[in-house]
Motif scaffolding. Structure first.
Motif, PDB file in Angstrom:
ATOM      1  N   SER A 180       2.502  -9.481   2.628  1.00  0.00           N
ATOM      2  CA  SER A 180       3.280 -10.082   1.546  1.00  0.00           C
ATOM      3  C   SER A 180       4.658 -10.421   2.094  1.00  0.00           C
ATOM      4  CB  SER A 180       3.415  -9.102   0.377  1.00  0.00           C
ATOM      5  OG  SER A 180       4.235  -9.647  -0.624  1.00  0.00           O
ATOM      6  N   PRO A 181       5.157 -11.614   1.812  1.00  0.00           N
ATOM      7  CA  PRO A 181       6.464 -11.999   2.368  1.00  0.00           C
ATOM      8  C   PRO A 181       7.652 -11.343   1.676  1.00  0.00           C
ATOM      9  CG  PRO A 181       5.590 -13.766   1.018  1.00  0.00           C
ATOM     10  CD  PRO A 181       4.523 -12.708   1.090  1.00  0.00           C
ATOM     11  N   THR A 182       7.466 -10.822   0.447  1.00  0.00           N
ATOM     12  CA  THR A 182       8.586 -10.245  -0.299  1.00  0.00           C
ATOM     13  C   THR A 182       8.164  -8.980  -1.019  1.00  0.00           C
ATOM     14  OG1 THR A 182       8.073 -11.504  -2.295  1.00  0.00           O
ATOM     15  CG2 THR A 182       9.610 -12.529  -0.728  1.00  0.00           C
ATOM     16  N   LEU A 183       9.164  -8.207  -1.381  1.00  0.00           N
ATOM     17  CA  LEU A 183       8.969  -7.047  -2.246  1.00  0.00           C
ATOM     18  C   LEU A 183       9.250  -7.457  -3.693  1.00  0.00           C
ATOM     19  CD1 LEU A 183      10.822  -4.327  -0.157  1.00  0.00           C
ATOM     20  CD2 LEU A 183       8.400  -4.304  -0.777  1.00  0.00           C
ATOM     21  N   GLY A 228       0.019 -11.326 -12.130  1.00  0.00           N
ATOM     22  CA  GLY A 228       1.467 -11.414 -11.973  1.00  0.00           C
ATOM     23  C   GLY A 228       1.919 -10.844 -10.642  1.00  0.00           C
ATOM     24  N   THR A 229       3.193 -10.530 -10.561  1.00  0.00           N
ATOM     25  CA  THR A 229       3.742  -9.946  -9.343  1.00  0.00           C
ATOM     26  C   THR A 229       3.228  -8.525  -9.190  1.00  0.00           C
ATOM     27  OG1 THR A 229       5.718 -11.265  -9.587  1.00  0.00           O
ATOM     28  CG2 THR A 229       5.876  -9.362  -8.150  1.00  0.00           C
ATOM     29  N   GLY A 230       2.843  -8.164  -7.997  1.00  0.00           N
ATOM     30  CA  GLY A 230       2.256  -6.851  -7.732  1.00  0.00           C
ATOM     31  C   GLY A 230       3.287  -5.759  -7.580  1.00  0.00           C
ATOM     32  N   LEU A 231       3.697  -5.154  -8.685  1.00  0.00           N
ATOM     33  CA  LEU A 231       4.693  -4.101  -8.596  1.00  0.00           C
ATOM     34  C   LEU A 231       4.197  -2.927  -7.762  1.00  0.00           C
ATOM     35  CD1 LEU A 231       6.014  -4.106 -12.265  1.00  0.00           C
ATOM     36  CD2 LEU A 231       6.877  -5.372 -10.286  1.00  0.00           C
ATOM     37  N   HIS A 232       2.907  -2.659  -7.783  1.00  0.00           N
ATOM     38  CA  HIS A 232       2.337  -1.592  -6.952  1.00  0.00           C
ATOM     39  C   HIS A 232       1.759  -2.151  -5.657  1.00  0.00           C
ATOM     40  CE1 HIS A 232      -1.235   0.741  -5.630  1.00  0.00           C
ATOM     41  NE2 HIS A 232      -0.326   1.688  -5.576  1.00  0.00           N
ATOM     42  N   ASN A 233       0.763  -2.998  -5.778  1.00  0.00           N
ATOM     43  CA  ASN A 233       0.039  -3.473  -4.592  1.00  0.00           C
ATOM     44  C   ASN A 233       0.921  -4.233  -3.608  1.00  0.00           C
ATOM     45  OD1 ASN A 233      -2.211  -2.395  -5.794  1.00  0.00           O
ATOM     46  ND2 ASN A 233      -2.992  -4.350  -6.519  1.00  0.00           N
ATOM     47  N   TRP A 258       3.442  -5.339   1.684  1.00  0.00           N
ATOM     48  CA  TRP A 258       4.671  -5.695   2.394  1.00  0.00           C
ATOM     49  C   TRP A 258       4.938  -4.724   3.542  1.00  0.00           C
ATOM     50  CZ3 TRP A 258       9.488  -3.598   3.485  1.00  0.00           C
ATOM     51  CH2 TRP A 258      10.444  -4.497   3.949  1.00  0.00           C
ATOM     52  N   ILE A 259       4.754  -3.423   3.296  1.00  0.00           N
ATOM     53  CA  ILE A 259       4.979  -2.431   4.350  1.00  0.00           C
ATOM     54  C   ILE A 259       3.874  -2.515   5.397  1.00  0.00           C
ATOM     55  CG2 ILE A 259       5.115   0.045   4.869  1.00  0.00           C
ATOM     56  CD1 ILE A 259       6.492   0.339   2.113  1.00  0.00           C
ATOM     57  N   GLY A 260       2.636  -2.708   4.967  1.00  0.00           N
ATOM     58  CA  GLY A 260       1.518  -2.869   5.893  1.00  0.00           C
ATOM     59  C   GLY A 260       1.279  -1.637   6.748  1.00  0.00           C
ATOM     60  N   VAL A 307       6.654   6.860   2.888  1.00  0.00           N
ATOM     61  CA  VAL A 307       7.132   5.900   1.890  1.00  0.00           C
ATOM     62  C   VAL A 307       6.172   5.848   0.700  1.00  0.00           C
ATOM     63  CG1 VAL A 307       7.608   3.449   1.495  1.00  0.00           C
ATOM     64  CG2 VAL A 307       8.441   4.559   3.553  1.00  0.00           C
ATOM     65  N   PHE A 308       4.907   6.177   0.927  1.00  0.00           N
ATOM     66  CA  PHE A 308       3.911   6.203  -0.147  1.00  0.00           C
ATOM     67  C   PHE A 308       4.426   7.018  -1.338  1.00  0.00           C
ATOM     68  CE2 PHE A 308       0.541   8.514  -2.292  1.00  0.00           C
ATOM     69  CZ  PHE A 308      -0.395   7.540  -2.589  1.00  0.00           C
ATOM     70  N   PHE A 309       4.991   8.186  -1.071  1.00  0.00           N
ATOM     71  CA  PHE A 309       5.412   9.082  -2.145  1.00  0.00           C
ATOM     72  C   PHE A 309       6.649   8.549  -2.861  1.00  0.00           C
ATOM     73  CE2 PHE A 309       2.900  11.437   0.876  1.00  0.00           C
ATOM     74  CZ  PHE A 309       1.920  11.949   0.042  1.00  0.00           C
ATOM     75  N   LEU A 310       7.552   7.967  -2.135  1.00  0.00           N
ATOM     76  CA  LEU A 310       8.705   7.320  -2.748  1.00  0.00           C
ATOM     77  C   LEU A 310       8.243   6.164  -3.636  1.00  0.00           C
ATOM     78  CD1 LEU A 310      11.848   7.062  -2.764  1.00  0.00           C
ATOM     79  CD2 LEU A 310      11.577   5.473  -0.855  1.00  0.00           C
ATOM     80  N   HIS A 311       7.342   5.355  -3.108  1.00  0.00           N
ATOM     81  CA  HIS A 311       6.813   4.209  -3.852  1.00  0.00           C
ATOM     82  C   HIS A 311       6.088   4.655  -5.122  1.00  0.00           C
ATOM     83  CE1 HIS A 311       4.729   0.630  -4.958  1.00  0.00           C
ATOM     84  NE2 HIS A 311       3.585   0.983  -4.415  1.00  0.00           N
ATOM     85  N   HIS A 312       5.219   5.644  -5.006  1.00  0.00           N
ATOM     86  CA  HIS A 312       4.449   6.078  -6.170  1.00  0.00           C
ATOM     87  C   HIS A 312       5.314   6.795  -7.200  1.00  0.00           C
ATOM     88  CE1 HIS A 312       0.259   4.851  -5.510  1.00  0.00           C
ATOM     89  NE2 HIS A 312       0.789   4.557  -4.334  1.00  0.00           N
ATOM     90  N   ALA A 313       6.397   7.423  -6.765  1.00  0.00           N
ATOM     91  CA  ALA A 313       7.350   7.977  -7.728  1.00  0.00           C
ATOM     92  C   ALA A 313       7.962   6.840  -8.546  1.00  0.00           C
ATOM     93  CB  ALA A 313       8.437   8.775  -7.013  1.00  0.00           C
ATOM     94  N   ASN A 314       8.237   5.719  -7.911  1.00  0.00           N
ATOM     95  CA  ASN A 314       8.776   4.570  -8.638  1.00  0.00           C
ATOM     96  C   ASN A 314       7.731   3.971  -9.582  1.00  0.00           C
ATOM     97  OD1 ASN A 314      10.906   2.626  -9.194  1.00  0.00           O
ATOM     98  ND2 ASN A 314       9.555   1.168  -8.167  1.00  0.00           N
ATOM     99  N   VAL A 315       6.482   3.881  -9.153  1.00  0.00           N
ATOM    100  CA  VAL A 315       5.412   3.386 -10.032  1.00  0.00           C
ATOM    101  C   VAL A 315       5.300   4.299 -11.255  1.00  0.00           C
ATOM    102  CG1 VAL A 315       2.911   3.028 -10.226  1.00  0.00           C
ATOM    103  CG2 VAL A 315       4.141   2.200  -8.200  1.00  0.00           C
ATOM    104  N   ASP A 316       5.357   5.615 -11.037  1.00  0.00           N
ATOM    105  CA  ASP A 316       5.321   6.561 -12.162  1.00  0.00           C
ATOM    106  C   ASP A 316       6.521   6.364 -13.082  1.00  0.00           C
ATOM    107  OD1 ASP A 316       2.994   7.601 -11.141  1.00  0.00           O
ATOM    108  OD2 ASP A 316       3.925   9.421 -10.342  1.00  0.00           O
ATOM    109  N   ARG A 317       7.682   6.091 -12.505  1.00  0.00           N
ATOM    110  CA  ARG A 317       8.890   5.847 -13.295  1.00  0.00           C
ATOM    111  C   ARG A 317       8.711   4.607 -14.179  1.00  0.00           C
ATOM    112  NH1 ARG A 317      13.197   2.532 -13.141  1.00  0.00           N
ATOM    113  NH2 ARG A 317      12.398   1.489 -11.279  1.00  0.00           N
ATOM    114  N   LEU A 318       8.131   3.549 -13.620  1.00  0.00           N
ATOM    115  CA  LEU A 318       7.890   2.326 -14.397  1.00  0.00           C
ATOM    116  C   LEU A 318       6.886   2.578 -15.519  1.00  0.00           C
ATOM    117  CD1 LEU A 318       7.749  -0.243 -11.471  1.00  0.00           C
ATOM    118  CD2 LEU A 318       9.599   0.042 -13.140  1.00  0.00           C
ATOM    119  N   TRP A 319       5.822   3.316 -15.208  1.00  0.00           N
ATOM    120  CA  TRP A 319       4.819   3.617 -16.226  1.00  0.00           C
ATOM    121  C   TRP A 319       5.430   4.466 -17.341  1.00  0.00           C
ATOM    122  CZ3 TRP A 319      -0.025   7.187 -15.705  1.00  0.00           C
ATOM    123  CH2 TRP A 319      -0.883   6.958 -16.783  1.00  0.00           C
TER     124      TRP A 319
END
Length: 199
Positions: free
Chosen positions: A58-61, A107-112, A117-119, A132-144
Motif C-alpha cells: 500500500s502506498p499510504t497509511l 473504503g479505506t483500510g483502517l486495519h488491513n 503498508w508495513i509489509g 508494531v502489530f500490538f500498537l496497531h491493534h491497540a489503535n484498531v480497538d480504540r477505534l472500535w
C-alpha cells in the motif's frame, strides 16, 4: 517508543538493521522471529531477523480523514448512514457497515492497509511477530471502542441470525450452540460467515 518501533527501515525486506528490533546474528538475546507463515504454508519454525517492506502493499497509511470518513454517518453523498450499523447480513467481507470499513474490505483500510503498508512480517498470518502489530491493534480497538460509544454495543450477527442464514437450515437453540462451542465440539453453523459466534 512508537517512533522507535517504526524507525527501523529496510525497504527490501532484509532483517531490520537498526532500532530496538535490529537483528544481530551473534547476539542470542537479540530480537528474533521464531515462527513464520509463508504464503500457502502453515506456520513453521525459523530463526531470523524481523523483516519489513514499507509501502510494498500500500502506498499510504490511513490518515485522520480516512478515520473521519469511517465515522461519518450522514446521508450520501456526504457520508454513509450504514456506518452506524456494525454489520449486515450475510456478514461477508464486503458487507455494508462499520466492520467492513474498519477492517478495510470497503473504503479505506483502517486495519488491513496498515498491515499492507508495513509489509514483511506484518503481512502474513504470523504478523504478531512484528511488535508494531500490538500498537496497531491497540489503535484498531480504540477505534472500535469509539464507534461503540457512539452507536452502542450492538454486535451482530447474533446467534439467531447465524442460525437463520445457515445453508441447509440447521436449527438449534442458542443454549445448544453455546454448549457445543464451550465443549469444544463447535460446528460452525454458517460457513460463509466469520468464524466467530459472539456470545
Amino acid at each position: 517508543m512508537a517512533l522507535d518501533v517504526l524507525r527501523s527501515r529496510n525497504s527490501m525486506g532484509d532483517p531490520v538493521a537498526d532500532g530496538p528490533f535490529a537483528f544481530k546474528p551473534g547476539d542470542p538475546n537479540g530480537f528474533r522471529v521464531r515462527l513464520e507463515a509463508p504464503p500457502g504454508v502453515s506456520l513453521r519454525q525459523t530463526n531470523r531477523g524481523l523483516r519489513r517492506t514499507f509501502r510494498s502493499g500500500s502506498p499510504t497509511l490511513p490518515d485522520a480523514l480516512d478515520v473521519g470518513a469511517a465515522f461519518n454517518t450522514q446521508s450520501a453523498p456526504l457520508g454513509d448512514p450504514d456506518l452506524a450499523t456494525y454489520d449486515f447480513a450475510p456478514w461477508l467481507h464486503d458487507s455494508r457497515g462499520f466492520r467492513s470499513r474498519l477492517e478495510g474490505f470497503t473504503g479505506t483500510g483502517l486495519h488491513n492497509q496498515v498491515h499492507r503498508w508495513i509489509g514483511g512480517d506484518m503481512a502474513p498470518a504470523s504478523s504478531p511477530n512484528d511488535p508494531v502489530f500490538f500498537l496497531h491493534h491497540a489503535n484498531v480497538d480504540r477505534l472500535w471502542e469509539s464507534w461503540m460509544d457512539r452507536h452502542g454495543r450492538n454486535y451482530v450477527p447474533t446467534t439467531w441470525s447465524l442460525i437463520q442464514h445457515t445453508p441447509g437450515g440447521r436449527r438449534g437453540s442458542r443454549r445448544t450452540l453455546r454448549s457445543e462451542w464451550q465443549q469444544g465440539h463447535r460446528r460452525n453453523p454458517c460457513p460463509q460467515c466469520d468464524d466467530r459466534l459472539p456470545w
